[in-house]
Structure formats: structure tokens, C-alpha cells
Design an enzyme around this catalytic site. Structure first.
Site, PDB file in Angstrom:
ATOM      1  N   THR A  11       1.207 -21.988 -11.693  1.00 58.92           N
ATOM      2  CA  THR A  11       1.986 -21.168 -12.625  1.00 58.92           C
ATOM      3  C   THR A  11       1.063 -20.524 -13.652  1.00 58.92           C
ATOM      4  O   THR A  11       0.100 -21.136 -14.101  1.00 58.92           O
ATOM      5  CB  THR A  11       3.132 -21.972 -13.288  1.00 58.92           C
ATOM      6  OG1 THR A  11       3.746 -21.192 -14.311  1.00 58.92           O
ATOM      7  CG2 THR A  11       2.673 -23.286 -13.860  1.00 58.92           C
TER       8      THR A  11
ATOM      9  N   HIS B  54      15.027 -22.257 -12.910  1.00 63.64           N
ATOM     10  CA  HIS B  54      15.323 -20.822 -12.909  1.00 63.64           C
ATOM     11  C   HIS B  54      16.315 -20.438 -11.813  1.00 63.64           C
ATOM     12  O   HIS B  54      16.387 -19.276 -11.431  1.00 63.64           O
ATOM     13  CB  HIS B  54      14.024 -20.015 -12.748  1.00 63.64           C
ATOM     14  CG  HIS B  54      13.131 -20.085 -13.956  1.00 63.64           C
ATOM     15  ND1 HIS B  54      11.813 -19.680 -13.950  1.00 63.64           N
ATOM     16  CD2 HIS B  54      13.370 -20.530 -15.229  1.00 63.64           C
ATOM     17  CE1 HIS B  54      11.286 -19.856 -15.155  1.00 63.64           C
ATOM     18  NE2 HIS B  54      12.200 -20.375 -15.953  1.00 63.64           N
TER      19      HIS B  54
ATOM     20  N   CYS C 190      29.967 -16.839  -9.174  1.00 60.57           N
ATOM     21  CA  CYS C 190      31.063 -15.895  -9.407  1.00 60.57           C
ATOM     22  C   CYS C 190      31.267 -15.754 -10.912  1.00 60.57           C
ATOM     23  O   CYS C 190      31.577 -16.725 -11.601  1.00 60.57           O
ATOM     24  CB  CYS C 190      32.361 -16.360  -8.745  1.00 60.57           C
ATOM     25  SG  CYS C 190      33.765 -15.327  -9.223  1.00 60.57           S
TER      26      CYS C 190
ATOM     27  N   ALA D  86      -3.694 -24.358  -4.092  1.00 54.17           N
ATOM     28  CA  ALA D  86      -2.796 -25.513  -4.156  1.00 54.17           C
ATOM     29  C   ALA D  86      -2.767 -26.257  -2.820  1.00 54.17           C
ATOM     30  O   ALA D  86      -2.735 -27.491  -2.780  1.00 54.17           O
ATOM     31  CB  ALA D  86      -1.391 -25.053  -4.538  1.00 54.17           C
TER      32      ALA D  86
HETATM   33  P1  NAD Z   1       3.253 -16.150 -11.645  1.00 52.71           P
HETATM   34  O1  NAD Z   1       3.354 -15.169 -10.517  1.00 52.71           O
HETATM   35  O2  NAD Z   1       3.341 -15.639 -13.016  1.00 52.71           O
HETATM   36  O3  NAD Z   1       1.842 -16.911 -11.539  1.00 52.71           O
HETATM   37  C1  NAD Z   1       1.412 -17.498 -10.353  1.00 52.71           C
HETATM   38  C2  NAD Z   1       0.149 -18.302 -10.639  1.00 52.71           C
HETATM   39  O4  NAD Z   1      -0.216 -18.970  -9.433  1.00 52.71           O
HETATM   40  C3  NAD Z   1      -1.049 -17.445 -11.069  1.00 52.71           C
HETATM   41  O5  NAD Z   1      -1.662 -18.019 -12.221  1.00 52.71           O
HETATM   42  C4  NAD Z   1      -2.001 -17.530  -9.862  1.00 52.71           C
HETATM   43  O6  NAD Z   1      -3.357 -17.548 -10.220  1.00 52.71           O
HETATM   44  C5  NAD Z   1      -1.602 -18.839  -9.225  1.00 52.71           C
HETATM   45  N1  NAD Z   1      -1.825 -18.894  -7.768  1.00 52.71           N
HETATM   46  C6  NAD Z   1      -1.716 -17.897  -6.867  1.00 52.71           C
HETATM   47  N2  NAD Z   1      -1.978 -18.348  -5.627  1.00 52.71           N
HETATM   48  C7  NAD Z   1      -2.237 -19.676  -5.751  1.00 52.71           C
HETATM   49  C8  NAD Z   1      -2.584 -20.708  -4.830  1.00 52.71           C
HETATM   50  N3  NAD Z   1      -2.708 -20.458  -3.516  1.00 52.71           N
HETATM   51  N4  NAD Z   1      -2.793 -21.956  -5.310  1.00 52.71           N
HETATM   52  C9  NAD Z   1      -2.676 -22.221  -6.642  1.00 52.71           C
HETATM   53  N5  NAD Z   1      -2.370 -21.287  -7.548  1.00 52.71           N
HETATM   54  C10 NAD Z   1      -2.145 -20.032  -7.121  1.00 52.71           C
HETATM   55  O7  NAD Z   1       4.318 -17.279 -11.359  1.00 52.71           O
HETATM   56  P2  NAD Z   1       5.161 -18.212 -12.357  1.00 52.71           P
HETATM   57  O8  NAD Z   1       4.265 -18.758 -13.403  1.00 52.71           O
HETATM   58  O9  NAD Z   1       5.910 -19.114 -11.484  1.00 52.71           O
HETATM   59  O10 NAD Z   1       6.195 -17.214 -13.057  1.00 52.71           O
HETATM   60  C11 NAD Z   1       6.889 -16.296 -12.249  1.00 52.71           C
HETATM   61  C12 NAD Z   1       8.398 -16.277 -12.357  1.00 52.71           C
HETATM   62  O11 NAD Z   1       8.834 -15.467 -11.243  1.00 52.71           O
HETATM   63  C13 NAD Z   1       9.069 -17.624 -12.157  1.00 52.71           C
HETATM   64  O12 NAD Z   1       9.942 -17.810 -13.214  1.00 52.71           O
HETATM   65  C14 NAD Z   1       9.846 -17.522 -10.834  1.00 52.71           C
HETATM   66  O13 NAD Z   1      11.233 -17.791 -11.045  1.00 52.71           O
HETATM   67  C15 NAD Z   1       9.708 -16.121 -10.358  1.00 52.71           C
HETATM   68  N6  NAD Z   1       9.123 -16.035  -8.965  1.00 52.71           N
HETATM   69  C16 NAD Z   1       9.458 -17.003  -8.042  1.00 52.71           C
HETATM   70  C17 NAD Z   1       8.895 -16.973  -6.759  1.00 52.71           C
HETATM   71  C18 NAD Z   1       9.271 -18.069  -5.759  1.00 52.71           C
HETATM   72  O14 NAD Z   1      10.351 -18.650  -5.874  1.00 52.71           O
HETATM   73  N7  NAD Z   1       8.413 -18.413  -4.792  1.00 52.71           N
HETATM   74  C19 NAD Z   1       7.991 -15.955  -6.408  1.00 52.71           C
HETATM   75  C20 NAD Z   1       7.679 -14.953  -7.387  1.00 52.71           C
HETATM   76  C21 NAD Z   1       8.258 -15.018  -8.663  1.00 52.71           C
HETATM   77 ZN    ZN Z   2      35.433 -16.679  -8.282  1.00 57.40          ZN
END
Ligand code: NAD
Ligand code: ZN
Length: 237
Positions: A180, A112, A120, A223
Site C-alpha cells: 500500500t 473499502h 440498494c 509481495a
Molecule cells: P496504491 O495503488 O496507492 O499503491 C500500491 C502500492 O503497492 C505502491 O506503493 C506500490 O509500490 C506497491 N506495489 C506495487 N506492486 C507491488 C508488488 N508486486 N509487491 C509489493 N508492493 C507492490 O494502492 P492502495 O494503497 O491500496 O490505495 C489504492 C486504493 O484504490 C485502495 O483504497 C483500493 O480500494 C483501491 N484499489 C483496489 C484495487 C484492488 O482491489 N486490487 C486495485 C486498485 C485500486
Molecule cells: Zn432495495
């Protein structure tokens, strides 16, 4: 589990939660108090580019105040351990932060995009930067102004490296999903692909994800605690 050599780990926002980066499904479908439509779609960017640039500037700036947690460093240990045993680890992350790399992992696929990469839209050049961007910022290659957007895959856009990811899943012995919600496709569909190919599958998450029933095994908890323990199990056979 029988002896495994090649592993694909799919990670999501949950693996970075204990580092202090907020997930979004835990907070009612909002990402740092913004709707997905507002800050994570091409339409949101077209409607209010200043707000969207500011949002990703803030996410990028936050990276300097967070550290990888024991789940990130355990995956780096797993990568080195598997290579030592003649196998390999592929980390496919939906995260746009850089905590896997800073935790020491090398084979990381950002499906992602990345907060530290910019794109750009005038000359298609992509470049790394930890700076903030405004509508006046110029592309370092073609000098066009106002054309640099975050190199982030927004909803409705095609994720990166899908062929490589599918090849990695095809060649793995074990597919593991960590932190996730299983709500964002195509990432959420890789477990079904792995199952269809006869792979072992494991989920590590705080709560059951939407596709939890597709996994052979689910381990519920943080995690930062469960991933290091699982890595010990794998490396000690
Ligand atoms: P999500 O927010 O939809 O889900 C997060 C999951 O992690 C939930 O099911 C939750 O129960 C679980 N969780 C929370 N804390 C946890 C822990 N300590 N240990 C284990 N599990 C835990 O996230 P997603 O499925 O990655 O989808 C979100 C989208 O948003 C992604 O595509 C991403 O690009 C973007 N995003 C990225 C970030 C980042 O880069 N850190 C942060 C927020 C959103
Ligand atoms: Zn350029």
C-alpha cells in the site's frame, strides 16, 4: 523480533499486482485509465452513473480471470499457523477484490467494500452478486430500479469496520503493511496508532510508502516473494 502471537496485516492494491490487477498510484494516480474523481467519488457517480457502473462491472468481471498469488496464499498459511499456536491473524484490506478469500484466508476485513457486494440505496439492502449492473437493474429485495450501486467506499465516504480494526490493532503484537502506498487515510494512519501503542511494525512494499519512516522495519521487493519468506520466519519463530 520477539515471539509474536497476534498479527494485524493491512494490505493494499500492491498485494494483488502480481495477480494481474493494476494498482493505481503506479499508473500516475489513475485507476485503469480513469481519474479517482470520475470513478471513486459520490460526485463522480452522480455526474455519470453509467460510466461508474460500467467501470465496476469491468473490475468485477476481471475477478474471474485472475488468481491469488503466493502472497495471498502465504497469508492464509500464516492464519492457520498462528491459530495452531494459540494466536490469530486479522487481515484488513483496502482491496475490493476477493483474492484473500480465494487464497484461503478467513478473517478478512474489507474496509473499502467489495466488488462482489451491491448496495440498494432505496431500501439499504446489501447483497452478493458477481453479475453486471445497469441503471435498469432492480433491487432483489424492494424491486426499486436504478438504485443499486457498488458496495465500494468512495473517497469522501466513511470506511467500514473502523471500530473492529482499531480493536484489532490494540490487541496485536505486530502490525504489518503490505503493498500500500500509504496515501489513503484512515488506513495510512494505523501504523502511527500501532507505534503509539508500542507495537512492532513492519512494511513490505515495492518502494518506500509515504509513511515508511513510521515503521521499525521496511522490506522492499515483490509481495509474492517477500511475504512467503516473512511468513516462514514468523511460523518458525
Ligand atoms: P496504491 O495503488 O496507492 O499503491 C500500491 C502500492 O503497492 C505502491 O506503493 C506500490 O509500490 C506497491 N506495489 C506495487 N506492486 C507491488 C508488488 N508486486 N509487491 C509489493 N508492493 C507492490 O494502492 P492502495 O494503497 O491500496 O490505495 C489504492 C486504493 O484504490 C485502495 O483504497 C483500493 O480500494 C483501491 N484499489 C483496489 C484495487 C484492488 O482491489 N486490487 C486495485 C486498485 C485500486
Ligand atoms: Zn432495495
Amino acid at each position: 523480533m520477539s515471539k509474536i502471537k497476534n498479527i494485524v496485516v493491512l494490505t493494499g492494491a500492491g498485494i494483488s499486482a502480481e495477480s494481474g490487477i493494476r494498482t493505481f498510484r503506479d499508473t500516475g494516480g489513475l485507476w485503469e485509465d480513469h481519474s479517482i474523481e470520475e470513478v471513486a467519488t459520490p460526485e463522480g457517480y452522480a455526474a455519470n452513473p453509467e460510466l461508474v457502473l460500467g467501470f465496476y462491472n469491468a473490475r468485477r468481471a476481471q475477478l474471474s480471470s485472475v488468481e491469488p498469488n503466493p502472497a495471498h496464499t502465504a497469508l492464509s498459511r500464516l492464519e492457520k499457523g498462528l491459530i495452531g499456536q494459540g494466536g490469530y491473524l486479522t487481515i484488513v484490506t483496502q482491496n475490493v477484490d476477493d483474492l484473500h478469500e480465494r487464497g484461503g484466508a478467513e478473517n478478512v476485513i474489507h474496509m473499502h467494500g467489495e466488488l462482489l457486494s451491491q448496495w440498494c440505496r432505496s431500501c439499504n439492502h446489501k447483497f452478493k452478486s458477481s453479475e453486471s449492473f445497469t441503471l435498469q437493474s432492480q433491487c432483489p429485495k424492494c424491486s426499486a430500479g436504478g438504485k443499486v450501486r457498488p458496495d465500494i467506499v468512495w473517497f469522501g465516504e466513511m470506511p467500514y469496520y473502523m471500530d473492529t480494526i482499531e480493536m484489532s490493532v490494540t490487541n496485536c503484537d505486530l502490525f504489518v503493511s503490505i503493498g500500500t502506498s500509504g496515501a489513503v487515510y484512515p488506513a495510512a494512519g494505523y501504523v502511527q496508532m500501532a507505534r503509539g501503542l508500542g507495537k512492532q511494525t513492519l512494511e513490505i512494499n515495492l518502494e518506500r510508502s509515504e509513511g515508511s519512516h513510521f515503521f521499525h522495519e521496511t522490506r522492499l521487493g515483490k509481495a509474492g516473494e517477500l511475504v512467503p519468506a516473512w511468513v516462514d520466519e514468523v511460523l518458525n519463530g
